[in-house]
Design a protein around this motif. Structure first.
Motif, mmCIF file in Angstrom:
data_model
loop_
_atom_site.group_PDB
_atom_site.id
_atom_site.type_symbol
_atom_site.label_atom_id
_atom_site.label_comp_id
_atom_site.label_asym_id
_atom_site.label_seq_id
_atom_site.Cartn_x
_atom_site.Cartn_y
_atom_site.Cartn_z
ATOM 1 N N PRO A 245 -14.076 -29.866 6.882
ATOM 2 C CA PRO A 245 -15.114 -29.493 7.861
ATOM 3 C C PRO A 245 -15.117 -27.991 8.110
ATOM 4 O O PRO A 245 -14.065 -27.345 8.153
ATOM 5 C CB PRO A 245 -14.711 -30.267 9.120
ATOM 6 N N LEU A 246 -16.305 -27.456 8.287
ATOM 7 C CA LEU A 246 -16.469 -26.010 8.477
ATOM 8 C C LEU A 246 -16.528 -25.629 9.945
ATOM 9 O O LEU A 246 -15.842 -24.720 10.392
ATOM 10 C CB LEU A 246 -17.734 -25.539 7.758
ATOM 11 N N ILE A 247 -17.370 -26.323 10.731
ATOM 12 C CA ILE A 247 -17.572 -25.967 12.125
ATOM 13 C C ILE A 247 -17.953 -27.222 12.899
ATOM 14 O O ILE A 247 -18.657 -28.099 12.390
ATOM 15 C CB ILE A 247 -18.680 -24.878 12.254
ATOM 16 N N LYS A 248 -17.464 -27.336 14.125
ATOM 17 C CA LYS A 248 -17.699 -28.541 14.914
ATOM 18 C C LYS A 248 -19.157 -28.733 15.286
ATOM 19 O O LYS A 248 -19.607 -29.867 15.484
ATOM 20 C CB LYS A 248 -16.844 -28.500 16.179
ATOM 21 N N LEU A 249 -19.907 -27.631 15.416
ATOM 22 C CA LEU A 249 -21.319 -27.742 15.792
ATOM 23 C C LEU A 249 -22.116 -28.498 14.734
ATOM 24 O O LEU A 249 -23.107 -29.163 15.051
ATOM 25 C CB LEU A 249 -21.928 -26.343 15.982
ATOM 26 N N SER A 250 -21.710 -28.374 13.470
ATOM 27 C CA SER A 250 -22.372 -29.087 12.377
ATOM 28 C C SER A 250 -21.310 -29.836 11.581
ATOM 29 O O SER A 250 -20.762 -29.312 10.603
ATOM 30 C CB SER A 250 -23.121 -28.097 11.463
ATOM 31 N N PRO A 251 -20.993 -31.061 11.989
ATOM 32 C CA PRO A 251 -19.890 -31.805 11.358
ATOM 33 C C PRO A 251 -20.070 -32.037 9.864
ATOM 34 O O PRO A 251 -19.090 -32.204 9.151
ATOM 35 C CB PRO A 251 -19.897 -33.145 12.120
ATOM 36 N N LYS A 252 -21.317 -32.061 9.383
ATOM 37 C CA LYS A 252 -21.557 -32.324 7.964
ATOM 38 C C LYS A 252 -21.355 -31.081 7.099
ATOM 39 O O LYS A 252 -21.320 -31.187 5.871
ATOM 40 C CB LYS A 252 -22.968 -32.869 7.766
ATOM 41 N N LYS A 253 -21.259 -29.901 7.718
ATOM 42 C CA LYS A 253 -21.028 -28.677 6.953
ATOM 43 C C LYS A 253 -19.566 -28.604 6.527
ATOM 44 O O LYS A 253 -18.659 -28.870 7.320
ATOM 45 C CB LYS A 253 -21.373 -27.438 7.787
ATOM 46 N N THR A 254 -19.331 -28.227 5.268
ATOM 47 C CA THR A 254 -17.958 -28.144 4.754
ATOM 48 C C THR A 254 -17.699 -26.778 4.133
ATOM 49 O O THR A 254 -18.632 -26.060 3.742
ATOM 50 C CB THR A 254 -17.714 -29.225 3.684
ATOM 51 N N TRP A 255 -16.409 -26.453 4.021
ATOM 52 C CA TRP A 255 -16.028 -25.196 3.384
ATOM 53 C C TRP A 255 -16.417 -25.188 1.909
ATOM 54 O O TRP A 255 -16.807 -24.157 1.363
ATOM 55 C CB TRP A 255 -14.512 -24.983 3.530
ATOM 56 N N GLU A 256 -16.320 -26.340 1.264
ATOM 57 C CA GLU A 256 -16.686 -26.427 -0.147
ATOM 58 C C GLU A 256 -18.168 -26.105 -0.340
ATOM 59 O O GLU A 256 -18.542 -25.373 -1.262
ATOM 60 C CB GLU A 256 -16.384 -27.822 -0.690
ATOM 61 N N GLY A 257 -19.024 -26.636 0.545
ATOM 62 C CA GLY A 257 -20.450 -26.340 0.479
ATOM 63 C C GLY A 257 -20.743 -24.891 0.804
ATOM 64 O O GLY A 257 -21.581 -24.249 0.156
ATOM 65 N N PHE A 258 -20.022 -24.335 1.786
ATOM 66 C CA PHE A 258 -20.209 -22.945 2.196
ATOM 67 C C PHE A 258 -19.862 -21.990 1.061
ATOM 68 O O PHE A 258 -20.635 -21.074 0.732
ATOM 69 C CB PHE A 258 -19.333 -22.670 3.423
ATOM 70 N N ILE A 259 -18.724 -22.201 0.426
ATOM 71 C CA ILE A 259 -18.278 -21.309 -0.660
ATOM 72 C C ILE A 259 -19.139 -21.493 -1.905
ATOM 73 O O ILE A 259 -19.562 -20.520 -2.547
ATOM 74 C CB ILE A 259 -16.790 -21.568 -0.976
ATOM 75 N N GLY A 260 -19.412 -22.744 -2.269
ATOM 76 C CA GLY A 260 -20.269 -22.995 -3.433
ATOM 77 C C GLY A 260 -21.663 -22.434 -3.246
ATOM 78 O O GLY A 260 -22.253 -21.874 -4.184
ATOM 79 N N GLY A 261 -22.203 -22.557 -2.039
ATOM 80 C CA GLY A 261 -23.515 -21.988 -1.743
ATOM 81 C C GLY A 261 -23.525 -20.483 -1.860
ATOM 82 O O GLY A 261 -24.504 -19.891 -2.332
ATOM 83 N N PHE A 262 -22.422 -19.826 -1.463
ATOM 84 C CA PHE A 262 -22.342 -18.369 -1.534
ATOM 85 C C PHE A 262 -22.455 -17.879 -2.980
ATOM 86 O O PHE A 262 -23.306 -17.041 -3.300
ATOM 87 C CB PHE A 262 -21.032 -17.880 -0.916
ATOM 88 N N PHE A 263 -21.605 -18.380 -3.860
ATOM 89 C CA PHE A 263 -21.621 -17.903 -5.247
ATOM 90 C C PHE A 263 -22.934 -18.260 -5.948
ATOM 91 O O PHE A 263 -23.484 -17.455 -6.709
ATOM 92 C CB PHE A 263 -20.418 -18.472 -6.007
ATOM 93 N N SER A 264 -23.437 -19.439 -5.698
ATOM 94 C CA SER A 264 -24.700 -19.846 -6.320
ATOM 95 C C SER A 264 -25.848 -18.955 -5.864
ATOM 96 O O SER A 264 -26.706 -18.567 -6.663
ATOM 97 C CB SER A 264 -25.008 -21.304 -5.970
ATOM 98 N N THR A 265 -25.856 -18.606 -4.576
ATOM 99 C CA THR A 265 -26.949 -17.801 -4.031
ATOM 100 C C THR A 265 -26.920 -16.378 -4.563
ATOM 101 O O THR A 265 -27.969 -15.794 -4.869
ATOM 102 C CB THR A 265 -26.877 -17.792 -2.494
ATOM 103 N N VAL A 266 -25.727 -15.797 -4.695
ATOM 104 C CA VAL A 266 -25.612 -14.433 -5.234
ATOM 105 C C VAL A 266 -26.132 -14.385 -6.669
ATOM 106 O O VAL A 266 -26.881 -13.470 -7.052
ATOM 107 C CB VAL A 266 -24.155 -13.931 -5.148
ATOM 108 N N VAL A 267 -25.757 -15.361 -7.469
ATOM 109 C CA VAL A 267 -26.222 -15.401 -8.863
ATOM 110 C C VAL A 267 -27.729 -15.614 -8.908
ATOM 111 O O VAL A 267 -28.451 -14.929 -9.654
ATOM 112 C CB VAL A 267 -25.493 -16.520 -9.637
ATOM 113 N N PHE A 268 -28.228 -16.554 -8.122
ATOM 114 C CA PHE A 268 -29.664 -16.833 -8.100
ATOM 115 C C PHE A 268 -30.460 -15.604 -7.656
ATOM 116 O O PHE A 268 -31.464 -15.234 -8.278
ATOM 117 C CB PHE A 268 -29.942 -18.010 -7.159
ATOM 118 N N GLY A 269 -30.006 -14.952 -6.589
ATOM 119 C CA GLY A 269 -30.708 -13.768 -6.084
ATOM 120 C C GLY A 269 -30.729 -12.639 -7.081
ATOM 121 O O GLY A 269 -31.726 -11.917 -7.213
#
Length: 445
Positions: A245-269
């Protein structure tokens, strides 16, 4: 008097707006939840044909397919809007702004309406009109001064624009004071503040989206696209690999999604920036054609959209076995934009999650099946637009000669002539003007 005070306090306390005894507010506590009817935003509005097609799937996979189908439909619509040009984009931004404002104000109205107090919704929409009149009037005068000068009614509106805007706001302010009802003053002032904070979040930031658009459609398309990419990739990485889990405000958010989204977004951009930098349609500032009075996107691309050769760091040279690489400077800017969209942008979503938890609602509205309301999709976009505007002003945009020229054309002839002589003398003293122009100067004098 004591009885009146207690009644007023009781009316406000039932809203859950009083301070918490422990010094913090728990969004899940009953005392902190407005005593109002449930919102229709939490109802399932998925089309019947989708429900039938996916009825055999587990709830998690059913939600995945609904979100996926609607995401593809929205992305396709986004491409169509871009193809239709800047005028369509401006109207779409205005429409989204109005819908987001409506969704947030409706939440407040549920609180307010339960006490049958007057004018809240009417005044909220009136203030929305006033703020839009001010911002769009400033934009027209700033970017299209030459056009304004050719139309006499527009000249009057441009000259007294700020006074008219202030007078309109004062009228709404006076109407609010006249609407105050005894025993509910505190609630009405809460709602007054609610409206103004909503205007600040929604209208001001949506105006920055249009400001970015005028700098060139690429400054509109890339920030929006990388936020969409980050949202999709973080969801996919979280769905398939999420465990932490990443943050209590959004229980479905995870560190794996946060990190994977970061690298994917930099490459896409990075690659999206390379693709769009090749076309004038995307990189040129939006201007106006004086002959047709229509929008135009033709120009000589600025340096950040011209291919440059860069020397790679030594470590990278040894890895790639090449010393230089050819890039558009905008691709480097896209890395910073993508990093913000991935690392800070999600906090706009966390902020919205906290807001929804405070009022016991799942979504702002039920406009888009599987996604919620328009505001649920644009909570991160507004924060991204503000960053992009600040980034352009701080690191990209210099003095704009076309804007200076427009301001000069609005002056009286004698003022223009005075500026001409001053500029001529300055350039002559610096040795920039050739000798032939010195003779011309004497003749003009």
């Amino acid at each position: 008097p004591r009885h009146d005070t207690s009644s007023e306090a009781d009316g406000d306390d039932r809203l859950g707006l009083q301070g918490d005894a422990d010094g913090e507010c728990d969004g899940d506590s009953k005392a902190d939840t407005p005593d109002v009817p449930p919102s229709t935003a939490d109802l399932d509005n998925t089309p019947e044909y989708l429900n039938k097609a996916l009825e055999g799937l587990p709830p998690r996979w059913k939600n995945y397919w609904i979100r996926g189908v609607l995401s593809l439909a929205m992305i396709s619509g986004f491409f169509l809007i871009i193809y239709m040009g800047p005028v369509t984009l401006i109207f779409v931004v205005m429409t989204i702004q109005i819908k987001c404002f409506h969704e947030i104000i409706t939440i407040g109205y549920r609180v307010y309406h339960s006490y049958e107090l007057p004018w809240f919704r009417s005044l909220s929409w009136y203030f929305l009109i006033c703020v839009n009149y001010f911002f769009y009037g400033e934009t027209v005068a700033d970017y299209f001064g030459a056009l304004v000068q050719r139309e006499e009614p527009l000249q009057f509106l441009a000259r007294y624009h700020r006074f008219i805007s202030f007078a309109l706001y004062l009228a709404g302010f006076c109407m609010f004071v006249l609407s105050l009802v005894k025993k509910h003053y505190r609630l009405q002032f809460y709602m007054f503040a609610w409206t103004h904070v909503t205007l600040l979040i929604v209208v001001t930031q949506s105006h920055l989206v249009i400001q970015n658009l005028f700098e060139g459609m690429i400054w509109f398309i890339v920030p929006i696209s990388i936020v969409i990419c980050n949202d999709i990739m973080a969801y996919l990485f979280g769905f398939f690999f999420g465990r932490t889990p990443l943050i209590k405000l959004s229980p479905k958010k995870t560190w794996e999604g946060f990190i994977g989204g970061f690298f994917s977004t930099v490459v896409f951009g990075f690659f999206l920036a390379y693709l769009l930098s090749q076309f004038q349609y995307f990189v040129c500032p939006v201007g106006i054609n004086s002959e047709t009075n229509g929008f135009t996107v033709e120009c000589e691309p600025s340096d950040i959209f011209v291919m440059q050769e860069y020397t790679l760091p030594t470590v990278v040279q040894n890895t790639l076995r090449q010393k230089t690489v050819n890039l558009y400077p905008f691709q480097i800017h896209s890395i910073f934009l993508s990093s913000f969209a991935s690392l800070i942008g999600p906090f706009g979503g966390f902020f919205a999650s906290g807001f929804k938890r405070a009022f016991k609602i799942k979504d702002f509205a039920s406009t888009i099946p599987g996604h919620g309301g328009i505001m649920d999709r644009f909570d991160c976009q507004y924060l991204m637009a503000t960053f992009t505007h600040v980034y352009i002003a701080s690191f990209v945009r210099g003095p704009n000669p076309s804007k200076v020229l427009q301001q000069l054309l609005m002056l009286q002839p004698e003022q223009q002539l005075s500026i001409f002589h001053t500029l001529h003398s300055h350039l002559r003293d610096r040795g920039i003007l050739p000798p032939a122009l010195k003779i011309t100067s004497v003749i003009l004098r």
